[in-house]
Design a protein around this motif. Structure first.
Motif, PDB file in Angstrom:
ATOM      1  N   UNK A   1      22.087  45.776  62.775  1.00  0.00           N
ATOM      2  CA  UNK A   1      20.771  45.746  63.417  1.00  0.00           C
ATOM      3  C   UNK A   1      20.509  44.359  63.997  1.00  0.00           C
ATOM      4  N   UNK A   2      19.872  44.308  65.142  1.00  0.00           N
ATOM      5  CA  UNK A   2      19.430  43.019  65.668  1.00  0.00           C
ATOM      6  C   UNK A   2      18.225  43.233  66.570  1.00  0.00           C
ATOM      7  N   UNK A   3      17.414  42.178  66.762  1.00  0.00           N
ATOM      8  CA  UNK A   3      16.248  42.358  67.622  1.00  0.00           C
ATOM      9  C   UNK A   3      16.690  42.812  69.011  1.00  0.00           C
ATOM     10  N   UNK A   4      15.814  43.549  69.683  1.00  0.00           N
ATOM     11  CA  UNK A   4      16.183  44.085  70.999  1.00  0.00           C
ATOM     12  C   UNK A   4      16.233  42.987  72.047  1.00  0.00           C
ATOM     13  N   UNK A   5      15.335  42.015  71.936  1.00  0.00           N
ATOM     14  CA  UNK A   5      15.295  40.949  72.944  1.00  0.00           C
ATOM     15  C   UNK A   5      15.239  39.595  72.237  1.00  0.00           C
ATOM     16  N   UNK A   6      15.323  38.545  73.028  1.00  0.00           N
ATOM     17  CA  UNK A   6      15.213  37.190  72.497  1.00  0.00           C
ATOM     18  C   UNK A   6      16.571  36.633  72.102  1.00  0.00           C
ATOM     19  N   UNK A   7      16.600  35.362  71.683  1.00  0.00           N
ATOM     20  CA  UNK A   7      17.890  34.718  71.378  1.00  0.00           C
ATOM     21  C   UNK A   7      18.645  35.436  70.271  1.00  0.00           C
ATOM     22  N   UNK A   8      17.889  35.990  69.276  1.00  0.00           N
ATOM     23  CA  UNK A   8      18.561  36.636  68.148  1.00  0.00           C
ATOM     24  C   UNK A   8      19.323  37.882  68.585  1.00  0.00           C
ATOM     25  N   UNK A   9      18.975  38.425  69.763  1.00  0.00           N
ATOM     26  CA  UNK A   9      19.668  39.613  70.246  1.00  0.00           C
ATOM     27  C   UNK A   9      21.077  39.279  70.709  1.00  0.00           C
ATOM     28  N   UNK A  10      21.335  37.986  70.950  1.00  0.00           N
ATOM     29  CA  UNK A  10      22.657  37.604  71.491  1.00  0.00           C
ATOM     30  C   UNK A  10      23.660  37.295  70.393  1.00  0.00           C
TER      31      UNK A  10
ATOM     32  N   UNK B   1      32.646  50.914  67.906  1.00  0.00           N
ATOM     33  CA  UNK B   1      33.561  52.002  67.574  1.00  0.00           C
ATOM     34  C   UNK B   1      34.979  51.576  67.924  1.00  0.00           C
ATOM     35  N   UNK B   2      35.921  51.796  67.016  1.00  0.00           N
ATOM     36  CA  UNK B   2      37.312  51.588  67.417  1.00  0.00           C
ATOM     37  C   UNK B   2      38.135  52.803  67.031  1.00  0.00           C
ATOM     38  N   UNK B   3      39.157  53.029  67.826  1.00  0.00           N
ATOM     39  CA  UNK B   3      39.985  54.201  67.621  1.00  0.00           C
ATOM     40  C   UNK B   3      41.212  54.130  68.510  1.00  0.00           C
ATOM     41  N   UNK B   4      41.810  55.287  68.738  1.00  0.00           N
ATOM     42  CA  UNK B   4      43.070  55.323  69.485  1.00  0.00           C
ATOM     43  C   UNK B   4      42.927  54.840  70.920  1.00  0.00           C
ATOM     44  N   UNK B   5      41.721  54.934  71.470  1.00  0.00           N
ATOM     45  CA  UNK B   5      41.542  54.530  72.868  1.00  0.00           C
ATOM     46  C   UNK B   5      40.886  53.155  72.981  1.00  0.00           C
ATOM     47  N   UNK B   6      41.034  52.323  71.972  1.00  0.00           N
ATOM     48  CA  UNK B   6      40.483  50.968  72.033  1.00  0.00           C
ATOM     49  C   UNK B   6      39.109  50.903  71.412  1.00  0.00           C
ATOM     50  N   UNK B   7      38.360  49.864  71.810  1.00  0.00           N
ATOM     51  CA  UNK B   7      37.070  49.625  71.179  1.00  0.00           C
ATOM     52  C   UNK B   7      35.939  49.821  72.181  1.00  0.00           C
ATOM     53  N   UNK B   8      34.781  50.233  71.681  1.00  0.00           N
ATOM     54  CA  UNK B   8      33.615  50.381  72.556  1.00  0.00           C
ATOM     55  C   UNK B   8      32.344  50.079  71.783  1.00  0.00           C
ATOM     56  N   UNK B   9      31.295  49.694  72.520  1.00  0.00           N
ATOM     57  CA  UNK B   9      30.028  49.319  71.889  1.00  0.00           C
ATOM     58  C   UNK B   9      28.883  50.102  72.517  1.00  0.00           C
ATOM     59  N   UNK B  10      27.944  50.476  71.679  1.00  0.00           N
ATOM     60  CA  UNK B  10      26.739  51.169  72.146  1.00  0.00           C
ATOM     61  C   UNK B  10      25.550  50.557  71.415  1.00  0.00           C
ATOM     62  N   UNK B  11      24.471  50.311  72.139  1.00  0.00           N
ATOM     63  CA  UNK B  11      23.260  49.797  71.492  1.00  0.00           C
ATOM     64  C   UNK B  11      22.156  50.827  71.602  1.00  0.00           C
TER      65      UNK B  11
ATOM     66  N   UNK C   1      18.505  47.505  75.976  1.00  0.00           N
ATOM     67  CA  UNK C   1      19.548  47.434  74.947  1.00  0.00           C
ATOM     68  C   UNK C   1      20.935  47.268  75.560  1.00  0.00           C
ATOM     69  N   UNK C   2      21.182  47.960  76.678  1.00  0.00           N
ATOM     70  CA  UNK C   2      22.500  47.891  77.315  1.00  0.00           C
ATOM     71  C   UNK C   2      22.328  47.695  78.810  1.00  0.00           C
ATOM     72  N   UNK C   3      21.969  46.454  79.221  1.00  0.00           N
ATOM     73  CA  UNK C   3      21.660  46.233  80.633  1.00  0.00           C
ATOM     74  C   UNK C   3      22.843  46.517  81.549  1.00  0.00           C
ATOM     75  N   UNK C   4      24.069  46.332  81.045  1.00  0.00           N
ATOM     76  CA  UNK C   4      25.216  46.486  81.942  1.00  0.00           C
ATOM     77  C   UNK C   4      25.629  47.948  82.074  1.00  0.00           C
ATOM     78  N   UNK C   5      25.211  48.763  81.137  1.00  0.00           N
ATOM     79  CA  UNK C   5      25.647  50.159  81.188  1.00  0.00           C
ATOM     80  C   UNK C   5      24.856  50.911  82.243  1.00  0.00           C
ATOM     81  N   UNK C   6      25.530  51.724  82.986  1.00  0.00           N
ATOM     82  CA  UNK C   6      24.839  52.446  84.056  1.00  0.00           C
ATOM     83  C   UNK C   6      24.909  53.945  83.826  1.00  0.00           C
ATOM     84  N   UNK C   7      25.502  54.331  82.708  1.00  0.00           N
ATOM     85  CA  UNK C   7      25.766  55.753  82.541  1.00  0.00           C
ATOM     86  C   UNK C   7      24.698  56.471  81.744  1.00  0.00           C
ATOM     87  N   UNK C   8      23.507  55.833  81.562  1.00  0.00           N
ATOM     88  CA  UNK C   8      22.522  56.477  80.705  1.00  0.00           C
ATOM     89  C   UNK C   8      22.079  57.827  81.246  1.00  0.00           C
TER      90      UNK C   8
END
Ligand SMILES: [Cu+2]
Length: 482
Positions: free
Chosen positions: A84-93, A129-139, A430-437
């Motif tokens: 868990x981490x704050x959604x915004x602010x320095x602690x989110x990084x 998440x890590x598995x056979x196809x590498x690692x991925x992150x979701x927030x 939460x995921x500014x770079x993701x465009x697939x929402x």
């Protein structure tokens, strides 16, 4: 679950007083939160190559423990870590070291974990998440709105009171015995002087213990009332409807945490407010998008409205990522507003299927009974008048579909999308770079599905809205949840 509580009657209006004779608009203030009575967050999205369903059940009291379920849709996920981490602010990084989620022995695609959420406001749960196809992150954005102060059980009260009494009585007895007998030589008998010394010491010790208990209780009460202020207090809204069908909603902040403001509302799929107006019987629905005319004041020209009492559920998202639903009630005379336009839509029970070409929405319901507190994928197919699937669905406000879940008594309300119950605006923080929402995977282009779980048993009505050929199609479905 805390029921939506209708507050005191607050007649309001604007325009010339004479016009008010034509129409009486009264607003009840009410209680609200992100969705209503539905705090769990359901998200369907991708962590790198892996498609996941994530459920986060935030605690009722904060700090508290959130339960996190991660369900992978493929068998190649080996390891899931959550933090868990704050959604915004320095602690989110700067994320702390994530915890490993436990893989279920029954279903190897299910991972569960528990996380401490330490303060009220906008949080995110990061899933790695890590598995056979590498690692991925979701927030996953998770608003933590403390709902209550946890009360002590009566049994615990009794036990603690007895222990306190024994401790206090023991202290008094020891002090008294010390004063009475310590000065005596071995074998010396008690005289009246030492007895009196003992009684005086007992009296002093009793006063001291009484004082400690009194001030301790005071300190405890101060702490408890400080926490009471921390318990979520929803925004309220004053409602006024003018005779020319102009609706005005004025938001008010009853005071909660300092980071909540009224001047930081951000658009969620293109609109700062998504307003659902329903009749109490849920046989009429309007999905409207008032504009913010000045800070915290929203206005909208209502469509034609028969006289009656209506309930308003207004979804808002703050720049912090915290989302809130404001509830109000309005009673109005018949209004001549005009047709719905733009992204607005209207539905009534006697106008399904689509009046133009007979298109309608069908619920592809599984045979199993609906159960509360369980992640369920609600899938709907759009068909033409002949029952043939319609494949040319358009995006409605950037989304394949919108669903609204109401319990029949309106104590539960949730606005859900194919990506889940987290508002798009919060997902983007939460995921500014993701465009697939907005992207979702369904069996065919004629279906749309929504991940959600009913928070409580009861009778529900689900409204589903999709768009085709420039028109919004609405379907209403009843669900009995055990
Ligand atoms: Cu929506």
């Amino acid at each position: 679950m805390i029921a939506a509580r209708l507050g005191r009657l607050r007649p309001k209006g604007f325009g010339a007083p004479g016009l008010l004779l034509l129409l009486i608009a009264t607003a009840f203030q009410s209680h609200a939160r992100a969705h209503i009575g539905s705090p769990d967050v359901f998200v369907e999205s991708h962590a790198g190559p892996y498609r996941l369903f994530v459920t986060v059940r935030p605690p009722l009291a904060i700090p508290g423990v959130a339960d996190v379920d991660v369900l992978a849709t493929s068998d190649d996920v080996r390891d899931v870590r959550i933090v868990p981490l704050p959604l915004t602010g320095p602690a989110a990084k700067f994320a702390p070291v994530p915890d490993r989620a436990q893989q279920s022995t029954d279903d190897r695609r299910l991972f569960t974990g528990h996380l401490w959420l330490m303060s009220a406001g906008a949080w995110q749960v990061r899933v790695i998440v890590s598995g056979d196809r590498g690692e991925g992150t979701l927030s996953v954005p998770v608003p933590t709105l403390p709902q209550l102060t946890l009360a002590m059980t009566p049994a615990l009260r009794v036990v603690l009171f007895i222990l306190m009494f024994l401790l206090a009585a023991g202290f008094v007895a020891i002090v008294s015995a010390m004063a009475r007998e310590a000065p005596l030589a071995a074998g010396e008998a008690l005289d009246s002087r030492s007895r009196r010394r003992g009684r005086i010491a007992a009296a002093i010790a009793t006063v001291a213990v009484g004082g400690i208990i009194y001030f301790g209780n005071m300190w405890w009460s101060v702490e408890a009332s400080a926490y009471d202020r921390y318990v979520y207090k929803p925004l309220t809204a004053g409602v006024a409807v003018s005779p020319d069908a102009n609706l005005r909603l004025t938001l008010r902040d009853p005071g909660w945490i300092g980071s909540r403001r009224l001047d930081d509302l951000v658009p969620d799929h293109g609109h700062p407010m998504h307003l659902f107006v329903v009749s109490p019987a849920l046989d009429r629905l309007w999905h409207l998008h008032p504009r913010e005319t000045t800070t915290a004041t929203f206005e909208h020209r209502l469509p034609d409205l028969p006289a009656g009492r209506y309930e308003l559920f207004a979804d808002l998202v703050h720049a912090t990522g915290v989302s809130e639903t404001v509830v109000a009630t309005v009673e109005t005379a018949a209004l001549q507003g005009g047709p719905v336009s733009g992204d607005d839509s209207a539905w009534s029970a006697d106008a399904t299927p689509d009046p133009v070409d007979g298109a309608r929405i069908v619920w592809l319901r599984a045979d199993s009974a609906l159960v509360a507190k369980r992640l369920t994928l609600f899938t709907f197919r759009v068909e033409d008048a002949n029952g043939k699937p319609i494949e040319d669905l358009e995006l409605y406000m950037g989304m394949p579909g919108h669903a609204v879940f109401f319990r029949r008594d309106r104590s539960i309300f949730a606005h859900v999308h194919p990506s889940g119950s987290a508002p798009m605006a919060a997902m983007n923080i939460a995921m500014p770079s993701a465009t697939q929402h907005g992207r979702h995977e369904t069996a065919s282009p004629s279906t749309v599905s929504f991940p959600y779980g009913f928070p409580e048993p009861g009778e529900y009505r689900i409204f589903v809205q999709v768009k085709r050929a420039g028109r919004v199609i609405t379907g209403a479905f009843d669900a009995d949840v055990r």
